[in-house]
Motif scaffolding. Structure first.
Motif, PDB file in Angstrom:
ATOM      1  N   GLY A 273      -2.617 -21.233  14.028  1.00 51.55           N
ATOM      2  CA  GLY A 273      -3.477 -20.239  13.376  1.00 51.55           C
ATOM      3  C   GLY A 273      -2.696 -18.969  13.121  1.00 51.55           C
ATOM      4  N   VAL A 274      -2.965 -18.351  11.997  1.00 59.21           N
ATOM      5  CA  VAL A 274      -2.343 -17.065  11.700  1.00 59.21           C
ATOM      6  C   VAL A 274      -3.449 -16.015  11.663  1.00 59.21           C
ATOM      7  CG1 VAL A 274      -0.910 -15.766  10.092  1.00 59.21           C
ATOM      8  CG2 VAL A 274      -0.504 -18.213  10.429  1.00 59.21           C
ATOM      9  N   GLU A 275      -3.270 -14.986  12.449  1.00 57.89           N
ATOM     10  CA  GLU A 275      -4.297 -13.952  12.615  1.00 57.89           C
ATOM     11  C   GLU A 275      -4.270 -12.969  11.422  1.00 57.89           C
ATOM     12  OE1 GLU A 275      -6.787 -13.484  15.087  1.00 57.89           O
ATOM     13  OE2 GLU A 275      -6.434 -15.605  15.398  1.00 57.89           O
ATOM     14  N   PRO A 276      -5.018 -11.854  11.464  1.00 55.11           N
ATOM     15  CA  PRO A 276      -5.182 -11.011  10.275  1.00 55.11           C
ATOM     16  C   PRO A 276      -3.888 -10.610   9.570  1.00 55.11           C
ATOM     17  CG  PRO A 276      -6.672 -10.277  11.990  1.00 55.11           C
ATOM     18  CD  PRO A 276      -5.862 -11.393  12.573  1.00 55.11           C
ATOM     19  N   GLY A 277      -2.786 -10.547  10.354  1.00 54.33           N
ATOM     20  CA  GLY A 277      -1.545 -10.008   9.819  1.00 54.33           C
ATOM     21  C   GLY A 277      -0.948 -10.697   8.606  1.00 54.33           C
ATOM     22  N   TRP A 278      -1.500 -11.838   8.195  1.00 51.16           N
ATOM     23  CA  TRP A 278      -0.971 -12.437   6.955  1.00 51.16           C
ATOM     24  C   TRP A 278      -1.349 -11.590   5.748  1.00 51.16           C
ATOM     25  CZ3 TRP A 278      -4.143 -13.956   2.941  1.00 51.16           C
ATOM     26  CH2 TRP A 278      -5.500 -14.198   3.242  1.00 51.16           C
ATOM     27  N   GLN A 279      -2.312 -10.673   5.958  1.00 45.14           N
ATOM     28  CA  GLN A 279      -2.797  -9.857   4.849  1.00 45.14           C
ATOM     29  C   GLN A 279      -2.137  -8.478   4.851  1.00 45.14           C
ATOM     30  OE1 GLN A 279      -7.209 -10.036   4.487  1.00 45.14           O
ATOM     31  NE2 GLN A 279      -7.104 -11.488   6.182  1.00 45.14           N
ATOM     32  N   THR A 280      -2.144  -7.850   3.683  1.00 43.95           N
ATOM     33  CA  THR A 280      -1.564  -6.502   3.580  1.00 43.95           C
ATOM     34  C   THR A 280      -2.372  -5.492   4.388  1.00 43.95           C
ATOM     35  OG1 THR A 280      -2.808  -6.233   1.522  1.00 43.95           O
ATOM     36  CG2 THR A 280      -0.479  -6.838   1.325  1.00 43.95           C
ATOM     37  N   LYS A 281      -3.702  -5.615   4.334  1.00 37.41           N
ATOM     38  CA  LYS A 281      -4.557  -4.732   5.131  1.00 37.41           C
ATOM     39  C   LYS A 281      -5.772  -5.504   5.617  1.00 37.41           C
ATOM     40  CE  LYS A 281      -3.260  -0.182   3.507  1.00 37.41           C
ATOM     41  NZ  LYS A 281      -3.611   0.990   2.686  1.00 37.41           N
ATOM     42  N   THR A 282      -6.232  -5.150   6.800  1.00 37.53           N
ATOM     43  CA  THR A 282      -7.425  -5.819   7.324  1.00 37.53           C
ATOM     44  C   THR A 282      -8.358  -4.826   7.986  1.00 37.53           C
ATOM     45  OG1 THR A 282      -6.315  -6.327   9.396  1.00 37.53           O
ATOM     46  CG2 THR A 282      -6.297  -8.041   7.711  1.00 37.53           C
ATOM     47  N   TYR A 283      -9.606  -5.266   8.118  1.00 31.27           N
ATOM     48  CA  TYR A 283     -10.667  -4.410   8.712  1.00 31.27           C
ATOM     49  C   TYR A 283     -10.829  -3.111   7.952  1.00 31.27           C
ATOM     50  CZ  TYR A 283     -11.153  -7.613  12.659  1.00 31.27           C
ATOM     51  OH  TYR A 283     -11.388  -8.683  13.446  1.00 31.27           O
ATOM     52  N   ALA A 288      -4.907 -10.579   0.749  1.00 32.42           N
ATOM     53  CA  ALA A 288      -3.672 -10.761  -0.047  1.00 32.42           C
ATOM     54  C   ALA A 288      -2.502 -10.932   0.909  1.00 32.42           C
ATOM     55  CB  ALA A 288      -3.460  -9.539  -0.937  1.00 32.42           C
ATOM     56  N   TRP A 289      -1.641 -11.891   0.618  1.00 31.35           N
ATOM     57  CA  TRP A 289      -0.475 -12.127   1.473  1.00 31.35           C
ATOM     58  C   TRP A 289       0.357 -10.857   1.630  1.00 31.35           C
ATOM     59  CZ3 TRP A 289       0.226 -16.291   4.423  1.00 31.35           C
ATOM     60  CH2 TRP A 289      -0.373 -17.503   4.066  1.00 31.35           C
ATOM     61  N   ASP A 290       0.768 -10.585   2.844  1.00 33.66           N
ATOM     62  CA  ASP A 290       1.672  -9.477   3.088  1.00 33.66           C
ATOM     63  C   ASP A 290       3.100  -9.995   2.898  1.00 33.66           C
ATOM     64  OD1 ASP A 290       1.970  -6.647   4.647  1.00 33.66           O
ATOM     65  OD2 ASP A 290       3.569  -8.041   5.211  1.00 33.66           O
ATOM     66  N   ASN A 291       3.772  -9.472   1.879  1.00 36.61           N
ATOM     67  CA  ASN A 291       5.089 -10.013   1.539  1.00 36.61           C
ATOM     68  C   ASN A 291       6.166  -9.714   2.565  1.00 36.61           C
ATOM     69  OD1 ASN A 291       4.171 -11.170  -0.786  1.00 36.61           O
ATOM     70  ND2 ASN A 291       4.535  -9.322  -2.025  1.00 36.61           N
ATOM     71  N   HIS A 320     -11.442  -4.786   1.237  1.00 34.34           N
ATOM     72  CA  HIS A 320     -10.766  -3.511   1.070  1.00 34.34           C
ATOM     73  C   HIS A 320     -10.647  -3.220  -0.434  1.00 34.34           C
ATOM     74  CE1 HIS A 320      -7.548  -0.543   1.421  1.00 34.34           C
ATOM     75  NE2 HIS A 320      -7.748  -0.524   2.723  1.00 34.34           N
ATOM     76  N   PRO A 321     -10.736  -1.934  -0.804  1.00 39.00           N
ATOM     77  CA  PRO A 321     -10.575  -1.607  -2.242  1.00 39.00           C
ATOM     78  C   PRO A 321      -9.269  -2.135  -2.830  1.00 39.00           C
ATOM     79  CG  PRO A 321     -11.336   0.311  -1.019  1.00 39.00           C
ATOM     80  CD  PRO A 321     -11.065  -0.751  -0.001  1.00 39.00           C
ATOM     81  N   GLU A 322      -8.271  -2.347  -1.996  1.00 40.32           N
ATOM     82  CA  GLU A 322      -6.997  -2.852  -2.527  1.00 40.32           C
ATOM     83  C   GLU A 322      -6.976  -4.372  -2.660  1.00 40.32           C
ATOM     84  OE1 GLU A 322      -3.850  -1.243  -0.091  1.00 40.32           O
ATOM     85  OE2 GLU A 322      -4.669   0.776  -0.291  1.00 40.32           O
ATOM     86  N   SER A 323      -8.074  -5.017  -2.320  1.00 38.10           N
ATOM     87  CA  SER A 323      -8.098  -6.480  -2.454  1.00 38.10           C
ATOM     88  C   SER A 323      -8.139  -6.874  -3.924  1.00 38.10           C
ATOM     89  CB  SER A 323      -9.332  -7.045  -1.752  1.00 38.10           C
ATOM     90  OG  SER A 323      -9.472  -8.415  -2.088  1.00 38.10           O
ATOM     91  N   PRO A 324      -7.388  -7.914  -4.299  1.00 37.41           N
ATOM     92  CA  PRO A 324      -7.444  -8.413  -5.686  1.00 37.41           C
ATOM     93  C   PRO A 324      -8.851  -8.856  -6.091  1.00 37.41           C
ATOM     94  CG  PRO A 324      -5.620  -9.428  -4.476  1.00 37.41           C
ATOM     95  CD  PRO A 324      -6.415  -8.661  -3.472  1.00 37.41           C
ATOM     96  N   LEU A 325      -9.701  -9.125  -5.103  1.00 39.18           N
ATOM     97  CA  LEU A 325     -11.052  -9.576  -5.411  1.00 39.18           C
ATOM     98  C   LEU A 325     -12.033  -8.423  -5.602  1.00 39.18           C
ATOM     99  CD1 LEU A 325     -11.389 -12.389  -2.709  1.00 39.18           C
ATOM    100  CD2 LEU A 325     -11.089 -12.692  -5.169  1.00 39.18           C
TER     101      LEU A 325
END
Lengths: 703, 703
Positions: A273-283, A288-291, A320-325
Motif C-alpha cells: 500500500g502507498v499512503e497519501p504521499g503519492w500525491q502532490t498534496k493531501t488533506y 495527482a502523482w507527486d513527481n 484540493h484546488p490544485e487537483s486536476p479534477l
C-alpha cells in the motif's frame, strides 16, 4: 456443500425474477388512526419488502454493485413470511416514519453492522448513524440498519437516513400482553424493565422501506441478505496474500528497495500500500502523482508486479484546488468542505464519470490494483446539502458505499477484480470488494468486530500496526492472518514483520499458515460469492452460540485467537459446539459440546477442526501469483467420519468465472470397504478451468 | 441597582410593544443557490428574530408563562444588532434547516442549558436533545438551545426539534478567511483543528426560528434572554426555606409526627414533600389520594400549614387505567405508553383543563402548595405521535415545560405563587417557578450545573440525599443552602439533618445561615423577576471568569463551596475578581484580582463579599412564615467604600406586587462628613407595602 449447483444457476442468470406475491396485513387495532395497513411484496425467495409513507429514491439496495443473486436464493430452503403479519404496523407523519414488528419475550437480536462490543443488541436503543469510532457504544463506521433475530429472520430498514431502533423497550396501548401494572410504592415486583413485545424502528422524514429476510437458520438469514445484496465478494487471489503499507514520505525507489527485505527474511508479501504521499498534496488531496517521490509510477507498479506484488493507493475524496479534477468537480460538490477540500457528490453519474475517467488514466492503465478509501465516515454536519438532493446525514451514511461503487465500476468494466480497504460502509455492501478498518486498536474489540461484521455483509480486518512487546506482536499477527485481509499497517510506526527479532520465526509461521491455507480460504470466499455464507463466521451462524472472541473461518476451521489484553499466559477458554472437534496441528480429539481451556506456545494460535473437516493446503508461497499449475496439494482430514470438500478454483483475476471458466473438484473421504479405514479420492470435477493443483496428497490427521 | 425603576415600569405594563424594525441581510455569496437572505425583525429592545423556511407553530417562546418584560428590556443599554448581518445565512430543504452565524477565532461559547461539565462549549458539536443524565457529555434534562458568546451576545434556536450545534468546526467554500491548505505529508504545521469562523445550527424539518440577544455584557445578554422569556421567578417566601421529603410509604400521621423532630432539633423546615405514596398506584399513576395512608389530606395540609410548613406533592403525568382522569385523557394521549401509562398531550388546551380542574379540586382547594414533576425527561422514542400533531422528539423537549405550564396556570389564576421541582425543562423557562434536580449525585457536577444553568434561565438544586461520612454531609448541606432551593431529598435513605450526630451543629449552622440570609436572597430573586439577573450567577456574568466551582449569590456574595470529592482537607482555591474582597465571617480583606487558597473549619464554607457589599440579615427562623412585622434587621457592610442596598419586600405569597403592593427600602452607607467614618442610613422607601423589618442595626464588618 451444495454451492456447485448454485454457481451453475448464478452464472446462467443473475436477473431477478419478479415475484409479486402480495401479502396484506390484517387490519390492526387502530389508535388515533395512526396505524397503517402494510402491503408486503415478495421480492425474492424468502425476501419481502414494504414501503411506509414515501420511500427515498436513493436507498442501500439501489447502491448495490450487483443485482439480486436469484439462483442462490432459490437454492435456500423454502420459507414463509417469518413474522405474524397482524402484528406488523407502521406509519409516517409529523416528520417521523416508523415500523413496529413483533418480538417475543425470549427473542434475541444480533448484528447491526460493525459492532465492537458484545453480541446482543436487544433491550436497547440503537441510533444507527455514521460515526468515527473511538470506543464506547452506538459509534461505528458501518452502522448497518440490519438485524438478525434468534427466531430465524432478519430485518433491514432500507433507509439512508439515520435509523433509530428500539428492541423490546417501547409500549403502545394496543400492544398485546401488556405486562401487569404494579404499584411501585407497595409492590416489590414492580420493574421498569418490562417487556415491550415489539421492535420499533424510525427515521426522520416522510417514509421508510422495510425488507424482511426469512431463515429458517441464522445462516440462511445472512445468506439471503448477502445474496439479495448481490452475493458476497470473491477477491482476486493476490488480495488474500500478505499486505504491507509504505510510509507516506517514501519514494518509489525507496519502496522498491525496501521490498527486497521481504525476500531476505523469507516473508510473504503480495500487496504494497502507498499512503497519501503519492500525491502532490493531501488533506485536502490533489489525487495527482507527486513527481519527486514517484517520477515513474508505471515503472514502479510494473517492477512490483513482476515480483507478484500489487500496488494499493490511499485516497480520500476531498479535493484540493490544485487537483486536476477540481474544476470539473467543483459544481458537483457539497455545500461544505472537509479538510477544506470540496466534497464530490458521488450520487451524480457525472461525478462518478469524472472520477473514473481520471483514475482509469492515471492508475488503472498503469496497473494500480486497488485503493484504500479513507476518511469517509463522520466528516460533516447532517445539514450539509448535496447537489443531488441528499442532506449530510443521508450522504454520510452512504459516502463509503458511493466511493466503493465509483472505484469498483472501473475494475468491473476492465474485467478485473480489485480488493481494497474502506473506512466506512453500510447496508447492501456484501458484493463490494472492500474491507473495513479503524484507528481504534483494542484487540478484543477488533476480534468482536470480526465476529459481528459477519452478520451484516461487511468484511473487517483487525489490522496490525505495532505492539508493546514481542508476544503482543505475534498474537495480533496470528489473528489478522485468519481474517479477510491480512495486513500490516505500520507505515507510521515503521514496523516490519521482522522488527521484533526474537519472534521473527513465529511471525513467519503465522503468515506462512495463511499462505498454506490459501486454497481453503479462496474456496471459502467462493462460498461467500455464490451462497452468501461469509468467510469469517460468527459462532451464531452455524451453532447459535453467542460469542465474540472466537469464530469459524469457512466450514471447518474454528479460530480462537489469543487476544492481547484479554487472554493471559497463552491460555484461553474455547467453546466447542456440538459434535467432535480436533486440534488443527495434531489431529487429536479435544472435545464435544463443551468449554475447554487451552494453552498454546507462542508459535501457535488455537485452531480446531470439526469432525470430517477437510482442509486443502499447499506449501507456503511468497504470494498467490506463485501458485502455478501443478502445485502440490495436501488434503488434511480430521476426525473419524467420511466427508467431502468442494475445492473451487478459477483464474483469480477476472470475472471469466461468470462464463463457466472455473473448476470445482470434489475431494471425498470414504470408508474403504476392505479394511474399514478412511481413504481420500477425487470423486468429481466440474467446470472448464484447469485447477492449480498437481500432485494430491492425503493426510489423515486423526489417528 | 437600578431595578426600582424597572419594577415600576414592569408593573405598569407587561405588554410587548411591537417593534418591527426590519433589518435585511445583504446578499451573501451564494453557492448552489442554497443560501437564503434572512429578514430580521426587532421584537424587543436588543432582541431580533428571523425565520428560516417554515417555522413550527409550537416553539419555546409560545410556551412562556409570561409575555416579554418590555420595561425591563427598555432599561438595559441601547444595543445594535450584535453580529455582522452580511455573514449570517440560512436555508431549509432536504429535511434539514440550518443557520450559519459568524464566530471569531478568539470567541468563546457558554451556556447551552443544564450542563454538568466545564464552562466552554466552543469547538465542539452539541446535539441538544432531551435525555436522562447519567454522567458523560451531551446528555442533559434541560437541553436549552441557547448559547452566550464571549463577544457579548446570545443566540436561541427557537425550535422544539433537536438542535445540532457546530461551534467553529464546519467549513463552507464561501467562508472567508479559510485557513491555508497545507500538505499533510510534508508540512508539520498541518492540522485538522483549523478555525471554521462560523457557528452552524440545524434541525430536522422544514424550518427554524433564530432569536439573537444583544449585550453588551454577558449579564445583559442573559437579562435580555430572561426578560424576553417573561422575567425571572419570584418564589413565594416559604419556597426559600428548608425542604425535606417524606418516605413514599409514610402516612399523613407518620409525617405529621416526624415533623415534630425538626422542632426538637431546632432545625428549620418550611416545605415537606410527599413522594408517590400519596397515590393509590404509581408508575403509572392514578393521581388519586390513597385513603389508607392519607385518610384526611386536608387535615394533614392544614396541620402543617399552621406550623408554617407547606406541602409539595410528587407526580408524573403517566396515567394508570384506575386514575379518575383516565377516561377523559385517553383520547387526548400519545401513541405510546410510559411505564405502561397513557401520556397526556399537554399541548392541547382540553388536556390541560382536565388536569387543572382535577388538581384544583383535590389539591389546591385543600392547600397543596406545589409539585415535584418527575420523569418528564427522556421517556419515549422520537417517533411517538401526539394527537396535537407533535412527534416524540419535539414533545420530549417540551414535556417538562408543558407540565410546568399546566400546573402554574392554576396557581396564577388563584393569585397564589407556587415553587416546586421539575425533572426536565428547556428554553424560555425563566418565568416558570420550578427548579431542576437529578439522580446523578456527583458533587462537582452538581456545582458546575449550578453555575452553568444561570446562563440559560433555569434554576437548579444540588439536592442533598445522603453522604458517606460526616464531612461530606456537611459540605453538601452548605452548598445546597446557597442554592435556589435548599432541599434534603433523603426519603429513600431516611436521613434527617441530625442523622450524623457529630455534626448536627454544623448542619444547623448551614441551614440557619440560609434563614438569616432570607431578606438578601428574596431581594436577589426580585432582581431575577424584574431585571432578569439570575439569583445564582456564573462567574462569567459579572466578571468574565470561566469557572464552574464558585459563583455569586446575588450582587455581593461570592460562594466557593468545599466540593466533596474535589477539594481535600477543607482547602480550596478561590478566584477573586478585580476589586477588593472580604471574608464574610470576619470582614477581613482577603485579596483583589487574584487566586487565593483558603482553609475553613467544618462549620464554615468559604464566603466572600465584594467591597461595599451590604448583606441584610435576620436572626434564624424555623421557616419564612415566622418573619413577622418588626423583625430585627441587621445590615452588614463590608469593605471601605460607600454603597447602597435596595431591599425588596412584599407579601411573599400573591401577585399583588404587580399592583404596586411591594416595598423597596434604600439602605445607604455614606461617609460621615464629620469623622470621615462610614455610617448607615435609610435614604428612601418606595411602594405601598409595609416591609417586614422593625429595628435596624448596622454592622460594619471591616474594621
Amino acid at each position: 456443500m451444495k454451492f456447485k449447483t448454485i454457481i451453475m444457476g448464478a452464472v446462467a442468470s443473475t436477473l431477478m425474477t419478479s415475484l409479486t406475491h402480495e401479502v396484506l396485513a390484517q387490519q390492526l387495532p387502530t389508535r388515533l388512526q395512526q396505524i397503517q395497513q402494510l402491503k408486503w411484496q415478495q421480492v425474492a425467495p424468502g425476501v419481502w419488502k414494504t414501503i411506509i409513507g414515501k420511500a427515498d429514491q436513493v436507498n442501500y439496495m439501489s447502491l448495490r454493485r450487483r443485482s439480486v443473486q436469484i439462483d442462490g436464493l432459490k437454492s435456500l430452503p423454502l420459507a414463509n413470511f417469518p413474522l405474524d403479519l397482524t402484528k406488523i404496523a407502521g406509519t409516517a407523519g409529523a416528520n417521523k416514519a416508523f415500523v413496529r414488528l413483533p418480538m417475543a419475550d425470549d427473542e434475541k437480536i444480533y448484528g447491526m453492522g460493525l459492532q465492537f462490543k458484545g453480541v446482543r443488541r436487544d433491550h436497547k436503543r440503537y441510533r444507527m448513524e455514521m460515526s468515527w469510532y473511538h470506543g464506547g457504544n452506538e459509534k461505528t463506521h458501518a452502522p448497518v440498519p440490519f438485524y438478525v433475530s434468534s427466531k430465524g429472520y432478519g430485518v433491514l430498514i432500507n433507509s439512508i437516513s439515520n435509523v433509530e431502533f428500539f428492541f423490546n423497550n417501547t409500549y403502545r396501548p394496543d400492544s398485546d400482553k401488556l405486562p401487569v401494572k404494579r404499584d411501585r410504592t407497595t409492590d416489590r415486583k414492580w420493574t421498569h424493565k418490562a417487556q415491550g413485545k415489539y421492535v420499533e424502528a424510525s427515521v426522520n422524514g416522510d417514509g421508510l422501506e422495510v425488507i424482511v429476510f426469512a431463515g429458517p437458520t441464522l445462516m440462511n438469514v445472512v445468506q439471503r441478505y448477502n445474496l439479495y445484496s448481490g452475493g458476497g465478494v470473491l477477491p482476486p487471489k493476490w488480495g488474500l496474500g500478505f499486505w504491507d503499507r509504505a510510509h507516506t514520505k517514501h519514494s518509489q525507489d525507496f519502496i522498491t528497495n525496501a521490498i527486497k527485505e521481504y525476500k531476505t527474511h523469507k516473508m510473504p508479501l503480495s500487496v504494497m500500500g502507498v499512503e497519501p504521499g503519492w500525491q502532490t498534496k493531501t488533506y485536502p488531496s490533489t489525487l495527482a502523482w507527486d513527481n519527486s517521490r514517484f517520477p515513474d509510477p508505471k515503472k514502479f507498479v510494473t517492477s512490483l508486479k513482476n515480483q507478484g506484488i500489487y500496488v494499493n493507493l490511499w485516497e480520500h475524496p476531498y479535493l484540493h484546488p490544485e487537483s486536476p479534477l477540481y474544476k470539473q468537480i467543483e459544481p458537483l460538490s457539497a455545500s461544505h468542505l472537509v479538510y477544506q477540500g470540496i466534497v464530490p457528490d458521488l450520487t451524480l453519474a457525472k461525478t462518478r464519470k469524472v472520477f473514473q475517467d481520471y483514475h482509469q488514466k492515471i492508475h488503472l492503465d498503469i496497473g494500480i490494483a486497488g485503493y484504500k478509501l479513507d476518511e469517509v465516515d463522520e466528516r460533516f454536519p447532517g445539514h450539509v446539502f448535496f447537489p443531488g438532493g441528499l442532506n449530510g446525514e443521508q450522504y454520510s451514511n452512504i459516502q463509503g458505499l458511493l466511493y466503493q461503487k465509483t472505484m469498483v465500476e472501473m475494475y468491473d468494466r476492465q474485467n478485473l477484480r480489485t480488493y481494497g480497504l474502506v473506512r466506512a460502509s453500510n447496508a447492501g455492501a456484501a458484493s463490494s470488494p472492500f474491507v473495513l478498518y479503524s484507528d481504534h486498536y483494542n484487540h478484543e474489540d477488533f476480534i468482536a468486530a470480526l465476529c459481528n461484521s459477519s452478520l451484516s455483509g461487511i468484511l473487517w480486518t483487525p489490522e496490525i500496526r505495532s505492539a508493546g512487546n514481542e508476544r503482543e506482536w505475534v498474537r495480533r499477527m496470528q489473528a489478522v492472518c485468519m481474517s479477510p485481509l491480512a495486513m500490516l499497517n505500520a507505515w507510521s510506526s515503521g514496523k516490519k514483520p521482522w522488527s521484533f527479532k526474537k519472534v521473527e520465526n513465529e511471525i513467519r509461521t503465522a503468515i506462512n499458515l495463511r499462505m498454506s491455507l490459501l486454497p481453503y480460504i479462496y474456496t471459502t470466499f467462493a462460498q461467500y460469492r455464490f451462497t452468501g455464507q461469509p468467510p469469517v463466521r460468527s459462532m451464531l451462524l452455524n451453532y447459535n452460540i453467542e460469542n465474540a472472541d472466537q469464530f469459524m473461518l469457512g466450514d471447518s476451521l474454528l479460530v480462537a485467537p489469543i487476544i492481547w489484553g484479554k487472554h493471559k499466559n497463552d491460555t484461553r477458554e474455547v467453546i466447542l459446539p456440538k459434535g467432535k472437534w480436533y486440534d488443527f496441528y495434531t489431529g487429536k480429539y479435544v472435545g464435544n459440546d463443551q468449554k475447554i481451556k487451552v494453552t498454546v506456545s507462542l508459535d501457535k494460535m488455537p485452531l480446531f477442526v470439526k469432525n470430517g473437516g477437510i482442509i486443502p493446503m499447499i506449501n507456503p508461497v511468497m504470494n498467490p501469483d506463485q501458485i502455478k499449475e501443478n502445485t502440490k496439494l495436501t488434503l488434511r482430514h480430521y476426525g473419524d467420519v467420511p466427508s467431502e470438500f468442494m475445492l473451487y478454483d478459477d483464474d483469480g483475476k477476472t470475472f471469466n468465472y461468470q462464463n463457466k471458466e472455473f473448476s470445482i473438484t470434489r475431494f471425498s473421504v470414504v470408508k474403504d470397504e476392505y479394511n474399514n479405514k478412511l481413504v481420500g479420492k477425487i470423486t468429481g470435477k466440474y467446470g472448464s478451468y484447469k485447477p492449480f493443483y498437481g500432485d494430491v496428497k492425503w493426510l489423515f490427521m486423526t489417528k
